[in-house]
Scaffold this motif. Structure first.
Motif, PDB file in Angstrom:
ATOM      1  N   GLY A 612       8.790 -47.302   1.203  1.00 12.86           N
ATOM      2  CA  GLY A 612       7.495 -46.663   1.282  1.00 12.86           C
ATOM      3  C   GLY A 612       6.684 -47.139   2.466  1.00 12.86           C
ATOM      4  N   ASP A 613       5.943 -46.188   3.073  1.00 13.73           N
ATOM      5  CA  ASP A 613       5.019 -46.530   4.166  1.00 13.73           C
ATOM      6  C   ASP A 613       3.663 -45.869   3.928  1.00 13.73           C
ATOM      7  OD1 ASP A 613       4.020 -47.510   6.618  1.00 13.73           O
ATOM      8  OD2 ASP A 613       4.591 -45.649   7.618  1.00 13.73           O
ATOM      9  N   GLU A 614       3.571 -44.556   4.208  1.00 19.47           N
ATOM     10  CA  GLU A 614       2.254 -43.914   4.070  1.00 19.47           C
ATOM     11  C   GLU A 614       2.092 -43.132   2.773  1.00 19.47           C
ATOM     12  OE1 GLU A 614       1.382 -40.655   6.767  1.00 19.47           O
ATOM     13  OE2 GLU A 614       3.483 -40.623   7.437  1.00 19.47           O
ATOM     14  N   PHE A 615       3.196 -42.763   2.093  1.00 16.22           N
ATOM     15  CA  PHE A 615       3.095 -41.946   0.892  1.00 16.22           C
ATOM     16  C   PHE A 615       3.538 -42.729  -0.342  1.00 16.22           C
ATOM     17  CE2 PHE A 615       4.166 -38.864   4.346  1.00 16.22           C
ATOM     18  CZ  PHE A 615       2.920 -38.237   4.408  1.00 16.22           C
ATOM     19  N   PRO A 749      10.951 -28.307   4.212  1.00 18.24           N
ATOM     20  CA  PRO A 749      11.556 -27.088   4.796  1.00 18.24           C
ATOM     21  C   PRO A 749      11.273 -26.900   6.275  1.00 18.24           C
ATOM     22  CG  PRO A 749      10.650 -26.612   2.643  1.00 18.24           C
ATOM     23  CD  PRO A 749      10.244 -28.021   2.964  1.00 18.24           C
ATOM     24  N   GLU A 750      10.085 -27.326   6.728  1.00 14.55           N
ATOM     25  CA  GLU A 750       9.735 -27.127   8.127  1.00 14.55           C
ATOM     26  C   GLU A 750      10.649 -27.924   9.070  1.00 14.55           C
ATOM     27  OE1 GLU A 750       6.104 -26.115   5.769  1.00 14.55           O
ATOM     28  OE2 GLU A 750       7.761 -27.546   5.674  1.00 14.55           O
ATOM     29  N   MET A 751      11.432 -28.830   8.545  1.00 17.00           N
ATOM     30  CA  MET A 751      12.350 -29.616   9.377  1.00 17.00           C
ATOM     31  C   MET A 751      13.642 -28.856   9.672  1.00 17.00           C
ATOM     32  SD  MET A 751      11.773 -33.422   7.723  1.00 17.00           S
ATOM     33  CE  MET A 751      12.738 -34.281   8.953  1.00 17.00           C
ATOM     34  N   GLY A 752      13.753 -27.643   9.193  1.00 16.65           N
ATOM     35  CA  GLY A 752      14.901 -26.799   9.525  1.00 16.65           C
ATOM     36  C   GLY A 752      16.198 -27.297   8.933  1.00 16.65           C
ATOM     37  N   TYR A 755      16.582 -30.372   6.490  1.00 14.68           N
ATOM     38  CA  TYR A 755      16.051 -30.339   5.135  1.00 14.68           C
ATOM     39  C   TYR A 755      17.169 -30.317   4.096  1.00 14.68           C
ATOM     40  CZ  TYR A 755      13.858 -28.568   0.884  1.00 14.68           C
ATOM     41  OH  TYR A 755      13.446 -28.405  -0.416  1.00 14.68           O
ATOM     42  N   ARG A 756      16.975 -31.111   3.035  1.00 13.64           N
ATOM     43  CA  ARG A 756      17.910 -31.121   1.920  1.00 13.64           C
ATOM     44  C   ARG A 756      17.121 -30.957   0.619  1.00 13.64           C
ATOM     45  NH1 ARG A 756      20.616 -30.402   5.513  1.00 13.64           N
ATOM     46  NH2 ARG A 756      22.544 -31.403   6.210  1.00 13.64           N
ATOM     47  N   SER A 757      17.508 -29.980  -0.167  1.00 13.65           N
ATOM     48  CA  SER A 757      16.851 -29.755  -1.456  1.00 13.65           C
ATOM     49  C   SER A 757      17.285 -30.814  -2.455  1.00 13.65           C
ATOM     50  CB  SER A 757      17.209 -28.375  -1.986  1.00 13.65           C
ATOM     51  OG  SER A 757      18.582 -28.345  -2.387  1.00 13.65           O
ATOM     52  N   SER A 758      16.537 -30.915  -3.553  1.00 18.18           N
ATOM     53  CA  SER A 758      16.896 -31.886  -4.593  1.00 18.18           C
ATOM     54  C   SER A 758      18.248 -31.567  -5.215  1.00 18.18           C
ATOM     55  CB  SER A 758      15.812 -31.921  -5.672  1.00 18.18           C
ATOM     56  OG  SER A 758      14.620 -32.483  -5.158  1.00 18.18           O
ATOM     57  N   ARG A 790       4.302 -31.546   2.301  1.00 17.97           N
ATOM     58  CA  ARG A 790       5.020 -30.316   2.602  1.00 17.97           C
ATOM     59  C   ARG A 790       6.336 -30.206   1.839  1.00 17.97           C
ATOM     60  NH1 ARG A 790       4.402 -30.752   9.079  1.00 17.97           N
ATOM     61  NH2 ARG A 790       4.327 -32.961   8.461  1.00 17.97           N
ATOM     62  N   ARG A 791       6.784 -31.325   1.271  1.00 17.28           N
ATOM     63  CA  ARG A 791       7.954 -31.256   0.380  1.00 17.28           C
ATOM     64  C   ARG A 791       7.422 -31.087  -1.045  1.00 17.28           C
ATOM     65  NH1 ARG A 791      13.567 -32.930   0.468  1.00 17.28           N
ATOM     66  NH2 ARG A 791      14.309 -32.826  -1.687  1.00 17.28           N
ATOM     67  N   THR A 792       7.658 -29.946  -1.609  1.00 14.78           N
ATOM     68  CA  THR A 792       7.201 -29.684  -2.977  1.00 14.78           C
ATOM     69  C   THR A 792       8.305 -29.910  -4.008  1.00 14.78           C
ATOM     70  OG1 THR A 792       7.723 -27.341  -2.699  1.00 14.78           O
ATOM     71  CG2 THR A 792       5.454 -28.044  -2.197  1.00 14.78           C
ATOM     72  N   ASP A 793       9.547 -29.897  -3.533  1.00 13.75           N
ATOM     73  CA  ASP A 793      10.714 -30.123  -4.402  1.00 13.75           C
ATOM     74  C   ASP A 793      10.992 -31.628  -4.432  1.00 13.75           C
ATOM     75  OD1 ASP A 793      13.084 -29.983  -5.816  1.00 13.75           O
ATOM     76  OD2 ASP A 793      14.266 -29.310  -4.090  1.00 13.75           O
ATOM     77  N   LYS A 794      10.240 -32.351  -5.272  1.00 12.63           N
ATOM     78  CA  LYS A 794      10.280 -33.819  -5.251  1.00 12.63           C
ATOM     79  C   LYS A 794      11.521 -34.333  -5.989  1.00 12.63           C
ATOM     80  CE  LYS A 794       6.065 -34.127  -3.434  1.00 12.63           C
ATOM     81  NZ  LYS A 794       5.764 -34.681  -2.091  1.00 12.63           N
TER      82      LYS A 794
END
Length: 818
Positions: A612-615, A749-752, A755-758, A790-794
């Motif tokens: 962990g760093d900022e989140f 997702p914006e990372m193209g 991006y990897r889904s859960s 921006r990642r909603t699929d945690k």
């Protein structure tokens, strides 16, 4: 008429080895010793039983005369890795048996505990009888308002050597070594004795039982805050050799005299000793009490609290008159003429931080003050000392303090150790035995202590340049010396060891004194000047005596062949260290560029690792899941994270629940170029400063560096230089285990394409487990405690499902340091 003599020519050449043996992957050196100027060109190793030559080498380093020998040489076979039983042969000369395996030192520390139990006063488990139960009556007590001859209960503790005197200074030092041995190497000690020393288990390691025996007596020797005793009995003990029972030669029935610490000179035969203060003995009480309080905290809270309180009063006693406290003699001039005390105060002050969750900087500064007063133990530079003049024989405080330090101060203390080692090395490098220890009384005690200092220096710094010197000193104790004998009674039982020590147990009753370390060789001129020495039998080592030094396995020689309690306690620590080190590095672990990236791949054990760093949006959910599943995990957080007030409550909960909390750099720096990993983007000073700042932020939560020895680099990106810098800090670099996409749970997702889904992440984990023979064994499975909004699929929402999957497949989930 000429007659041919049947008399065989006297042997002129020998090969000296460590009779205990050598670890498979350790340093292995034998010493060639010749009286006829002979030096071999090569040597062989022969397997016992088959007589097969299994190794030949010309790795021989030649030296000139030493002691009784005209030529000597070091035969180095460190690259020989076979396990078994062997002999070394050179120029037709065969060595004693040489053992090589991972377990050559197994059980040796516990073996030497036998001698400590045999030295017990009060109830003696070896004799199954009690002795000295009436101790004792006070002398010099007027400063505390105590009339001479007043009785204080002082029964217990250990007899100092083959006489039955008892000294606080040696007993406190011995106690500290035993406590330290348990703290540093608990895995090597067994539980075969009750706390009274008799057979039976009590759920506690025998070494801790023995340490408590010492602590209990020290409590009696410091019964009140203004009362402390330095010594029980005196040299009137020496009227005869006898099995310990009760003594009545002191003029007050069966009581023996208790000498109060006044800080003023007291009797030394016809003269007075050179006592100048109260510090040297009282400070040793402090460190023993404080370490004892730490180790007994979870075993006996009331006892720990008592020790903690006594540690404080002992330190006040030590500081009431800074100076040294020497021992007392009545008839002879021989005493423990201790002449240094700042080292004792350094250790005492450093020990104040043992029980604190956050090291006090004020305490560290005070300890540094004393450390700088005596950078090296004086005998190392002077190459001589009076009897126990500089005691303990190395500075224990430097080691304990260095572990609490960072940056320049840590380097400074480490360099003090290095300076002392170099002073000895400058003498040692001129002879084949690498002998740089002076042959003063109790030279074996100095040898053991010096080997410990070499080992501690290497542990603190990672610098291995003195490893062979350390091993040479250890080898000396166990037979790689001019006399070819072990200096420890009965160890090993197949080798040449003392059989006729200066001891009533062996001399009067033929009782073994298993594990006792004898004093060791002394300068020949010292031996000739001592009072009352007369050998009882022919000298079996006559061929190896010289104008330099002598050693006798003879009851009549109290100078070289008397075992000591405190020397044996120090040896127990060294043997425990050697046993722990001789175990092979777990070859089932995986390393990359100097970092450990996977645990034992043969065991179904996984470490969940969160960075962990900022989140930290997943923090509370993760904590709740781990709590419900009764799983401990590891959290590597930056200084930014630790300082963020929004995360303060979460960090406290993680710590309270017993999860590992470690460093992840202070400002989440990128160490290396993404495209050229060997190209560093920071300097060493920047690295050190940043990492130290991370630890400083952790300290605000009571997390000490000594409790958080694993470091996971920022961005999980590093190179071998970073690994080396980490090691110099005294910590271990780890990284996630590759093969799954768990570490991609931060992507959005914006990372193209990155991006990897859960679902993808979860499937990568299960696929790896299914397709690889060792599955996820030993995995360091890395996840993030929080991710970009921006990642909603945690992925942390899938943590319960992941843990259920892993448990169902038989995996144990543990902290990284378990």
């Amino acid at each position: 008429m000429a007659f041919k003599s049947d008399k065989k020519p006297e042997q002129q050449n020998w090969i000296r080895v460590n009779l205990l043996g050598y670890p498979t992957h350790g340093i292995k050196v034998a010493v060639w010793a010749s009286k006829n100027n002979e030096i071999p060109a090569q040597f062989e190793i022969i397997e016992e039983g088959t007589n097969k030559v299994v190794y030949t080498s010309g790795s021989i380093k030649n030296f000139d005369a030493y002691g009784p020998f005209n030529k000597t040489a070091r035969l180095n076979f460190s690259d020989f890795k076979l396990k078994g039983r062997f002999f070394i042969r050179a120029n037709g000369i065969l060595s004693p048996l040489v053992l090589i395996n991972h377990d050559v030192y197994k059980g040796t520390a516990d073996f030497c505990l036998r001698y400590m139990r045999q030295q017990r006063s009060g109830f003696n488990p070896f004799l199954k009888d009690s002795c000295h139960t009436h101790d004792g009556f006070v002398l010099y007590g007027s400063k505390a308002g105590i009339k001479d001859s007043t009785h204080f209960d002082a029964s217990g503790g250990w007899h100092d050597a083959s006489d039955y005197l008892q000294y606080s200074t040696t007993s406190a030092n011995a106690t500290y070594h035993l406590l330290m041995a348990y703290r540093d190497f608990p895995q090597v000690f067994g539980d075969d004795k009750m706390d009274n020393g008799l057979d039976g288990k009590n759920g506690r390691a025998d070494v801790l039982d023995e340490a408590k025996w010492g602590l209990d007596w020290l409590l009696k020797m410091h019964p009140k805050k203004n009362i402390m005793f330095n010594q029980l009995a005196d040299d009137r003990d020496h009227i005869s050799m006898r099995i310990p029972k009760e003594d009545n030669q002191y003029g007050k029935g069966f009581e023996r005299p208790l000498y109060f610490i006044t800080g003023e000179p007291q009797q030394r035969g016809k003269f007075m000793n050179a006592t100048t203060g109260t510090s040297s003995t009282a400070a040793k009480f402090t460190s023993a009490f404080n370490l004892g309080a730490t180790l007994f905290k979870d075993l006996d809270k009331n006892y720990s609290a008592l020790l903690n309180q006594k540690g404080k009063t002992a330190l006040k006693f030590a500081l009431q008159k800074p100076g040294v406290t020497q021992t007392v003699s009545v008839k002879s001039p021989y005493i423990y003429a201790e002449d240094n005390w700042v080292d004792d105060l350094e250790l005492a002050v450093a020990s104040l931080n043992f029980q604190t969750t956050k090291s006090s900087q004020k305490t560290i500064n005070n300890a540094l003050f004393y450390a700088e007063k005596e950078k090296t133990t004086p005998w190392m530079e002077k190459d001589t000392a009076a009897h126990y003049q500089y005691y303990p024989f190395i500075n224990l405080g430097h080691y304990e303090l260095a572990k609490q330090l960072e940056g320049e101060n840590r380097t400074k203390i480490q360099n003090y150790y290095k300076l002392g080692i170099e002073q000895v090395w400058n003498r040692a490098k001129t002879n084949a035995f690498y002998r740089g220890i002076p042959f003063i009384w109790c030279s074996n005690n100095l040898t053991v202590a010096f080997a410990m200092q070499c080992g501690w220096y290497e542990n603190l710094t990672g610098d291995k340049q003195f490893s062979e010197l350390e091993q040479a000193n250890f080898d000396w104790i166990f037979g790689c010396n001019p006399w070819g004998t072990s200096m420890v009674y009965g160890l090993p039982d197949w080798g040449d060891t003392p059989t006729d020590p200066h001891s009533a147990f062996t001399h009067l009753k033929n009782y073994p004194i298993d594990g006792g370390l004898v004093d060791g060789p002394v300068y020949t001129n010292i031996y000739k000047g001592l009072i009352g020495i007369q050998l009882a039998e022919d000298d079996e080592y006559e061929a190896f005596q010289s104008d330099l030094a002598v050693y006798h396995d003879d009851y009549g020689d109290y100078s070289t062949n008397e075992p000591t309690m405190d020397g044996t306690a120090s040896l127990i620590y060294l043997l425990a260290a050697k046993e722990a080190q001789s175990k092979p590095i777990n070859s089932n672990k995986t390393y990359s560029l100097g970092a450990n990236i996977r645990g034992d791949s043969t065991i179904k054990k996984i470490s969940l690792v969160f960075t962990g760093d900022e989140f930290a949006d997943g923090g509370e959910k993760i904590l709740k899941t781990l709590d419900e599943e009764k799983v401990k995990a590891s959290f590597f957080l930056t200084g930014n994270f630790y300082r963020n007030p929004k995360y303060k409550a979460l960090i406290k909960k993680l710590k309270l629940k017993g999860h590992y909390l470690g460093p992840h750099s202070d400002r989440h720096l990128l160490y290396c170029d993404w495209n050229n990993r060997d190209s560093l983007l920071i300097s060493k000073s920047e690295f050190d400063r940043d990492l130290n700042s991370n630890y400083a932020a952790m300290a605000n939560f009571g997390i000490r560096k000594s409790e958080a020895g694993y470091f996971l680099p920022p961005y999980e990106w590093y190179n071998e230089t970073i690994a080396n810098w980490t090691k110099e800090q005294g910590i271990k670099l780890i990284n996630f285990t590759p093969g799954t996409r768990s570490n991609a749970d931060y992507t959005y997702p914006e990372m193209g394409k990155s991006y990897r889904s859960s679902n993808e992440i979860f499937k990568s984990i299960t696929d790896f487990n299914d397709k690889n023979p060792s599955g996820l064994n030993g995995f360091y499975l890395l996840l993030h405690i929080g991710t970009d909004p921006r990642r909603t699929d945690k992925f942390y929402d899938r943590l319960p499902e992941l843990i259920h999957y892993l448990k169902k497949d038989g995996y144990q989930l543990t902290r990284i340091d378990n």
